[in-house]
Design a protein around this motif. Structure first.
Motif, mmCIF file in Angstrom:
data_model
loop_
_atom_site.group_PDB
_atom_site.id
_atom_site.type_symbol
_atom_site.label_atom_id
_atom_site.label_comp_id
_atom_site.label_asym_id
_atom_site.label_seq_id
_atom_site.Cartn_x
_atom_site.Cartn_y
_atom_site.Cartn_z
ATOM 1 N N LEU A 89 -13.501 91.892 65.603
ATOM 2 C CA LEU A 89 -11.873 91.621 65.946
ATOM 3 C C LEU A 89 -11.678 92.792 67.085
ATOM 4 C CD1 LEU A 89 -10.167 91.107 62.603
ATOM 5 C CD2 LEU A 89 -10.254 89.522 64.801
ATOM 6 N N ILE A 90 -12.223 94.078 67.130
ATOM 7 C CA ILE A 90 -11.894 95.282 67.678
ATOM 8 C C ILE A 90 -12.394 94.803 69.198
ATOM 9 C CG2 ILE A 90 -12.308 97.593 68.291
ATOM 10 C CD1 ILE A 90 -12.128 98.060 65.327
ATOM 11 N N ARG A 91 -13.606 94.399 69.010
ATOM 12 C CA ARG A 91 -14.385 93.766 70.431
ATOM 13 C C ARG A 91 -13.623 92.674 71.232
ATOM 14 N NH1 ARG A 91 -19.180 94.331 67.247
ATOM 15 N NH2 ARG A 91 -20.174 96.455 67.377
ATOM 16 N N HIS A 92 -13.093 91.726 70.343
ATOM 17 C CA HIS A 92 -12.580 90.417 70.746
ATOM 18 C C HIS A 92 -11.167 90.970 71.521
ATOM 19 C CE1 HIS A 92 -11.230 86.391 70.899
ATOM 20 N NE2 HIS A 92 -10.439 86.838 70.380
ATOM 21 N N VAL A 93 -10.318 91.716 70.895
ATOM 22 C CA VAL A 93 -9.135 92.239 71.484
ATOM 23 C C VAL A 93 -9.326 93.187 72.611
ATOM 24 C CG1 VAL A 93 -7.854 91.623 69.096
ATOM 25 C CG2 VAL A 93 -8.456 93.920 69.925
ATOM 26 N N ASP A 94 -10.435 93.801 72.776
ATOM 27 C CA ASP A 94 -10.934 94.636 73.892
ATOM 28 C C ASP A 94 -9.935 95.593 74.009
ATOM 29 O OD1 ASP A 94 -12.554 95.296 76.001
ATOM 30 O OD2 ASP A 94 -11.731 93.801 77.211
ATOM 31 N N ALA A 95 -9.549 96.253 73.192
ATOM 32 C CA ALA A 95 -8.483 97.386 73.483
ATOM 33 C C ALA A 95 -8.860 98.669 73.022
ATOM 34 C CB ALA A 95 -6.870 97.026 72.716
ATOM 35 N N GLY A 96 -10.253 98.705 72.453
ATOM 36 C CA GLY A 96 -10.713 100.183 71.548
ATOM 37 C C GLY A 96 -11.181 101.044 72.429
ATOM 38 N N PRO A 97 -11.519 102.314 71.864
ATOM 39 C CA PRO A 97 -11.841 102.423 70.454
ATOM 40 C C PRO A 97 -10.348 102.608 69.566
ATOM 41 C CG PRO A 97 -12.105 104.638 71.460
ATOM 42 C CD PRO A 97 -11.929 103.419 72.542
ATOM 43 N N ALA A 98 -10.197 102.218 68.387
ATOM 44 C CA ALA A 98 -9.286 102.156 67.596
ATOM 45 C C ALA A 98 -8.886 103.171 66.684
ATOM 46 C CB ALA A 98 -9.500 100.812 66.608
ATOM 47 N N THR A 99 -7.823 103.352 66.200
ATOM 48 C CA THR A 99 -7.425 104.122 65.042
ATOM 49 C C THR A 99 -7.380 103.296 64.064
ATOM 50 O OG1 THR A 99 -6.286 106.167 66.127
ATOM 51 C CG2 THR A 99 -5.754 105.607 63.847
ATOM 52 N N ALA A 100 -7.998 103.009 62.924
ATOM 53 C CA ALA A 100 -8.248 102.119 61.964
ATOM 54 C C ALA A 100 -7.620 102.864 60.437
ATOM 55 C CB ALA A 100 -9.666 101.746 61.541
ATOM 56 N N LEU A 101 -6.513 102.305 60.025
ATOM 57 C CA LEU A 101 -5.899 102.513 58.836
ATOM 58 C C LEU A 101 -6.005 101.678 57.951
ATOM 59 C CD1 LEU A 101 -2.940 104.526 57.742
ATOM 60 C CD2 LEU A 101 -3.293 102.312 56.797
ATOM 61 N N GLY A 102 -6.808 101.992 56.631
ATOM 62 C CA GLY A 102 -7.226 101.007 55.585
ATOM 63 C C GLY A 102 -6.547 101.436 54.330
ATOM 64 N N SER A 103 -5.898 100.587 53.445
ATOM 65 C CA SER A 103 -5.593 101.051 52.428
ATOM 66 C C SER A 103 -6.206 100.346 51.289
ATOM 67 C CB SER A 103 -3.996 100.938 52.184
ATOM 68 O OG SER A 103 -3.228 101.149 51.023
ATOM 69 N N SER A 104 -6.376 101.052 50.006
ATOM 70 C CA SER A 104 -6.937 100.453 49.077
ATOM 71 C C SER A 104 -8.361 100.042 49.228
ATOM 72 C CB SER A 104 -6.012 99.467 48.218
ATOM 73 O OG SER A 104 -6.530 98.983 46.992
ATOM 74 N N GLY A 105 -8.501 98.742 49.024
ATOM 75 C CA GLY A 105 -9.986 98.136 49.540
ATOM 76 C C GLY A 105 -10.128 98.121 51.078
ATOM 77 N N GLY A 106 -9.039 98.106 51.751
ATOM 78 C CA GLY A 106 -8.870 98.091 53.125
ATOM 79 C C GLY A 106 -9.566 99.508 53.676
ATOM 80 N N ALA A 107 -9.423 100.680 52.817
ATOM 81 C CA ALA A 107 -9.800 101.978 53.087
ATOM 82 C C ALA A 107 -11.251 102.111 52.958
ATOM 83 C CB ALA A 107 -9.174 103.089 52.127
ATOM 84 N N VAL A 108 -11.990 101.183 51.949
ATOM 85 C CA VAL A 108 -13.360 100.972 51.905
ATOM 86 C C VAL A 108 -13.870 100.316 53.133
ATOM 87 C CG1 VAL A 108 -15.182 100.412 50.500
ATOM 88 C CG2 VAL A 108 -13.026 101.239 49.256
ATOM 89 N N THR A 109 -13.140 99.467 53.612
ATOM 90 C CA THR A 109 -13.628 98.485 54.806
ATOM 91 C C THR A 109 -13.652 99.550 56.111
ATOM 92 O OG1 THR A 109 -12.358 96.809 53.897
ATOM 93 C CG2 THR A 109 -13.096 96.599 56.198
ATOM 94 N N VAL A 110 -12.789 100.337 56.125
ATOM 95 C CA VAL A 110 -12.508 101.289 57.403
ATOM 96 C C VAL A 110 -13.765 102.194 57.195
ATOM 97 C CG1 VAL A 110 -11.135 103.107 58.232
ATOM 98 C CG2 VAL A 110 -10.103 101.016 57.746
ATOM 99 N N LEU A 111 -14.064 102.737 56.123
ATOM 100 C CA LEU A 111 -14.986 103.666 55.920
ATOM 101 C C LEU A 111 -16.576 103.092 56.288
ATOM 102 C CD1 LEU A 111 -13.817 105.382 52.614
ATOM 103 C CD2 LEU A 111 -13.902 106.478 54.966
ATOM 104 N N ALA A 112 -16.572 101.772 55.739
ATOM 105 C CA ALA A 112 -17.817 101.173 56.273
ATOM 106 C C ALA A 112 -18.032 100.793 57.668
ATOM 107 C CB ALA A 112 -17.771 99.782 55.176
ATOM 108 N N LEU A 113 -16.680 100.459 58.244
ATOM 109 C CA LEU A 113 -16.751 100.707 59.783
ATOM 110 C C LEU A 113 -17.011 101.615 60.458
ATOM 111 C CD1 LEU A 113 -15.529 98.713 62.346
ATOM 112 C CD2 LEU A 113 -13.560 99.790 61.819
ATOM 113 N N ALA A 114 -16.629 102.801 60.060
ATOM 114 C CA ALA A 114 -16.888 103.917 60.549
ATOM 115 C C ALA A 114 -18.257 104.306 60.519
ATOM 116 C CB ALA A 114 -15.812 105.077 60.121
ATOM 117 N N GLN A 115 -18.991 103.805 59.602
ATOM 118 C CA GLN A 115 -20.539 104.220 59.096
ATOM 119 C C GLN A 115 -21.233 103.282 60.128
ATOM 120 O OE1 GLN A 115 -20.426 105.367 54.461
ATOM 121 N NE2 GLN A 115 -22.044 103.893 55.320
ATOM 122 N N ALA A 116 -20.809 101.935 60.111
ATOM 123 C CA ALA A 116 -21.658 101.254 60.895
ATOM 124 C C ALA A 116 -21.292 101.024 62.510
ATOM 125 C CB ALA A 116 -21.395 99.760 60.092
#
Length: 275
Positions: A89-116
């Protein structure tokens, strides 16, 4: 899965990704901010997104398998899959790099995004990630989650939710649980709830972050905790994550869903982090 749903003011569209069709919304203009939950959908972040869109491009999405993001030939939702979805999605909207805020399970998603995909993220804000493996009683917590999932899939919906609130150390009276999760309910809410219990919850709470990769990957990591969440399970897991990363947690207004229940003060606190 505790969410507040608000009708969105932004038009949505979809992006095909491996195994799913992702619904997403884009607001505003400026530096990219991604707001994401799991299983919370884009509507839960709409009030906060509207506030930030005055000077940011804000991307929100329904995670795979939830609401308007149906699966296509896939059955699950792991943090790695959801992180890959966000990267696309970030590549698709072509506006990154992003600040990504995830909450609860989304916070886990954001950490996995930062790793990968550290090249796509400048700052990753993990607000109350339920990372059970980081606390000393991880085995007991994960076993309790398995019993909760089994209760739900066996048809004991209110029993499973009572176990959830007990496990999360969120004080909700039994009669309130009965009122929320029995009787006539929205079919989409039930479908999303079942997907979370059956395919998403286990993968999220059992995920093990790579602390060294997060510390050394070049992404600024912020661990957020609600000021009203003291003593709750996600307070414990978030505190453990911050300690493992060698940083101090950042306090946000409200509790586990402060971004939805108190969007104005949450936006003000988030802006301090953004600057």
């Amino acid at each position: 899965m505790i969410s507040t749903t608000t009708a969105s003011s932004a038009p949505g569209t979809t992006l095909a990704v491996p195994g799913a069709e992702l619904y997403y919304e884009v607001r505003g203009a400026g530096p990219l901010v991604v707001l994401v939950g799991a299983p919370m959908n884009a509507d839960s972040f709409a009030p906060l997104a509207d506030l930030l869109a005055t000077d940011h491009t804000v991307l929100t999405t329904d995670p795979r398998g939830i609401n308007r993001s149906p699966l296509r030939g896939s059955t699950g939702s792991t943090p790695e899959q959801r992180a890959d979805d966000l990267a696309r999605l970030i590549r698709h909207v072509d506006a990154g790099p992003a600040t990504a805020l995830g909450s609860s399970g989304g916070a886990v998603t954001v950490l996995a995004l930062a790793q990968a995909h550290p090249e796509l993220v400048g700052t990753a804000i993990a607000h109350e990630p339920p990372l059970d493996r980081l606390v000393p009683d991880a085995g007991e917590l994960l076993a309790a989650s398995e019993r909760m999932i089994a209760d739900y899939l066996a048809g004991d919906v209110t029993g499973a939710w009572k176990r959830f609130f007990t496990l999360a150390n969120i004080p909700v009276p039994d009669e309130a649980v009965e009122a929320m999760f029995s009787g006539e309910r929205d079919p989409q809410q039930i479908a999303d709830e079942r997907f979370w219990f059956e395919h998403e919850l286990r993968e999220t709470v059992s995920w093990q972050p790579d602390l060294a990769a997060l510390r050394d990957g070049g992404v600024r990591i912020v661990v957020g905790i609600g000021e009203e969440s003291a003593g709750q399970l996600c307070d414990r897991t978030s505190t453990a994550l911050a300690a493992g990363l060698g940083i101090e947690p950042t306090t946000f207004p409200g509790d586990h869903i402060g971004f939805a229940e108190n969007p104005e003060p949450f936006a003000a606190a988030l802006r301090e982090v953004l600057t």
